[in-house]
Design a protein around this motif. Structure first.
Motif, short mmCIF file in Angstrom:
data_model
loop_
_atom_site.label_atom_id
_atom_site.label_comp_id
_atom_site.label_asym_id
_atom_site.label_seq_id
_atom_site.Cartn_x
_atom_site.Cartn_y
_atom_site.Cartn_z
N ALA A 39 0.82 -1.21 0.00
CA ALA A 39 0.00 0.00 0.00
C ALA A 39 0.86 1.26 0.00
O ALA A 39 0.44 2.31 -0.50
N GLY A 40 2.07 1.14 0.54
CA GLY A 40 2.98 2.28 0.57
C GLY A 40 3.81 2.44 -0.69
O GLY A 40 4.67 3.33 -0.74
N GLY A 41 3.61 1.58 -1.68
CA GLY A 41 4.30 1.72 -2.95
C GLY A 41 5.46 0.78 -3.16
O GLY A 41 6.11 0.82 -4.21
N VAL A 42 5.75 -0.08 -2.19
CA VAL A 42 6.83 -1.05 -2.35
C VAL A 42 6.31 -2.22 -3.17
O VAL A 42 5.27 -2.80 -2.86
N LEU A 43 7.01 -2.56 -4.24
CA LEU A 43 6.58 -3.64 -5.13
C LEU A 43 7.14 -4.96 -4.62
O LEU A 43 8.34 -5.24 -4.77
N VAL A 44 6.30 -5.77 -3.99
CA VAL A 44 6.67 -7.08 -3.47
C VAL A 44 5.87 -8.12 -4.24
O VAL A 44 4.65 -8.19 -4.12
N ASP A 45 6.57 -8.92 -5.04
CA ASP A 45 5.91 -9.98 -5.80
C ASP A 45 5.84 -11.25 -4.98
O ASP A 45 6.67 -11.49 -4.09
N GLY A 46 4.87 -12.13 -5.31
CA GLY A 46 4.77 -13.41 -4.65
C GLY A 46 3.53 -13.51 -3.78
O GLY A 46 2.84 -12.52 -3.52
N THR A 47 3.28 -14.73 -3.32
CA THR A 47 2.12 -15.00 -2.48
C THR A 47 2.51 -15.96 -1.38
O THR A 47 3.58 -16.57 -1.40
N ALA A 48 1.61 -16.12 -0.42
CA ALA A 48 1.82 -17.09 0.65
C ALA A 48 1.93 -18.49 0.06
O ALA A 48 1.19 -18.86 -0.85
N GLY A 49 2.88 -19.26 0.57
CA GLY A 49 3.09 -20.61 0.07
C GLY A 49 4.14 -20.70 -1.01
O GLY A 49 4.67 -21.78 -1.28
N TYR A 50 4.46 -19.58 -1.66
CA TYR A 50 5.48 -19.58 -2.70
C TYR A 50 6.72 -18.82 -2.24
O TYR A 50 7.84 -19.32 -2.31
N GLY A 51 6.50 -17.61 -1.77
CA GLY A 51 7.62 -16.77 -1.35
C GLY A 51 7.48 -15.38 -1.92
O GLY A 51 6.68 -15.13 -2.82
N TYR A 52 8.25 -14.46 -1.35
CA TYR A 52 8.15 -13.06 -1.75
C TYR A 52 9.47 -12.56 -2.32
O TYR A 52 10.55 -12.96 -1.89
N THR A 53 9.36 -11.67 -3.31
CA THR A 53 10.52 -11.07 -3.96
C THR A 53 10.34 -9.57 -3.98
O THR A 53 9.29 -9.07 -4.40
N LEU A 54 11.35 -8.84 -3.48
CA LEU A 54 11.32 -7.38 -3.51
C LEU A 54 11.83 -6.93 -4.86
O LEU A 54 13.03 -7.01 -5.15
N THR A 55 10.93 -6.45 -5.72
CA THR A 55 11.33 -6.06 -7.08
C THR A 55 11.50 -4.57 -7.25
O THR A 55 12.14 -4.12 -8.19
N GLU A 56 10.93 -3.78 -6.35
CA GLU A 56 11.11 -2.33 -6.42
C GLU A 56 10.96 -1.75 -5.03
O GLU A 56 9.98 -2.01 -4.33
N ASP A 57 11.96 -0.98 -4.62
CA ASP A 57 12.00 -0.41 -3.27
C ASP A 57 12.11 1.10 -3.39
O ASP A 57 13.20 1.65 -3.57
N PRO A 58 10.99 1.83 -3.28
CA PRO A 58 11.03 3.28 -3.45
C PRO A 58 11.68 4.02 -2.29
O PRO A 58 11.91 5.21 -2.37
#
Length: 234
Positions: A39-58
Motif C-alpha cells: 500500500a505504501g508503494g513497495v513492489l513485493v511480488d509473490g504470495t503465501a506458500g510460494y515466497g516473496y521477492t522485492l522487485t522495487e523499493d522506493p
C-alpha cells in the motif's frame, strides 16, 4: 523497516515462514505487514506458500555501478568474514543488501553471480573474549576503557587507556591506544585483553590529533630504520 531490510538481505523468493522468523513476528502479522508495504508503494511480488521477492523499493534511491565496482563491493564484504568479527560482518552484509536493492535488474543479477570469492585464511585467529561493541563505541565516542591485559610473556597488568583505532589483520586484531598508566602510545593485541570496562575519562575531541601524532611518530621511526638499513656495512 526490519521487514524491508530482511527482504533486501535474504536470497529471494523468501517464504513467509522465513520472513516471520527473521523479523520475530507471527505469519499473520507478516501478511499484514506485506500488505502495508504494498500500500505504501513497495513492489513485493509473490504470495503465501510460494515466497516473496522485492522487485522495487522506493525507499532507496537508484544506484549504478560498473561490473568491476560490483565485484569489488561483493569481495570486500565477503572478506569481512575472515576477520572473526561477527557484528562487523553482519553490518557489512546488511549494508550491501541495501546497495544491491537499489541496482537495476541487470546489475543486481551480476551481484548475485559475482565471479570473485574470498577464502578464510588457513591460520587460526586468536579468539577474542571481550565485547567489541563497547570497544568500538569507546573509539567513536572518545571515552577511556579499563582493561586487564596479558603480554606475550603472560604477565598481567591493569590499566586505563584511550582507544584510538583498531587494525584488522589475517591473524589478529590490534588496538592502538594512549596508555594513561605509561603516558605513551601502546599497541595491544585485542585477544590478550581479558577484561574490558568503560572508564571515566573523556578525550573528546582529541582522538584525531592523537592518531595523527601516532602516525607521524611511526613514520619518523620507519624513516630512521630505512636510513640505517641503507648505510654501507663496515
Amino acid at each position: 523497516m526490519r521487514l524491508l531490510d530482511t527482504l533486501r538481505r535474504l536470497p529471494q523468493p523468501v517464504t513467509a515462514a522465513r520472513l516471520a522468523a527473521e523479523t520475530e513476528i507471527s505469519t499473520r502479522q507478516l501478511y499484514r505487514d506485506i500488505a502495508t508495504l504494498r500500500a505504501g508503494g513497495v513492489l513485493v511480488d509473490g504470495t503465501a506458500g510460494y515466497g516473496y521477492t522485492l522487485t522495487e523499493d522506493p525507499t532507496l534511491p537508484p544506484q549504478s555501478f560498473s561490473r568491476l565496482e560490483i565485484e569489488a563491493l561483493m569481495l570486500g564484504v565477503a572478506s569481512l568474514g575472515d576477520l572473526g568479527d561477527a557484528a562487523l560482518t553482519i553490518a557489512g552484509r546488511n549494508a550491501l543488501a541495501r546497495i544491491v536493492a537499489t541496482l537495476p535488474d541487470r546489475q543486481a543479477r551480476q551481484a548475485a553471480h559475482a565471479t570473485m570469492r574470498s577464502w578464510r585464511p588457513t591460520e587460526p585467529r586468536a579468539p577474542i573474549t571481550i565485547a567489541l561493541d563497547l570497544l568500538r563505541q569507546a573509539c567513536w565516542d572518545e571515552f577511556s576503557v579499563r582493561i586487564t591485559y596479558r603480554d606475550a610473556h603472560d604477565r598481567r597488568s591493569e590499566r586505563e587507556i584511550l582507544p584510538l583505532g583498531m587494525s584488522y589483520s589475517p591473524r589478529t586484531l590490534m588496538l592502538v591506544a594512549w596508555c594513561l598508566l605509561r603516558q605513551g602510545y601502546r599497541t595491544f593485541e585485542v585477544a590478550r585483553i581479558d577484561t574490558l570496562m568503560r572508564g571515566t575519562t573523556s578525550f573528546r575531541p582529541r582522538r584525531v590529533q592523537l592518531l595523527r601524532d601516532y602516525v607521524a611518530l611511526r613514520a619518523a621511526e620507519w624513516k630512521i630504520k630505512d636510513q640505517q638499513a641503507a648505510l654501507p656495512m663496515p
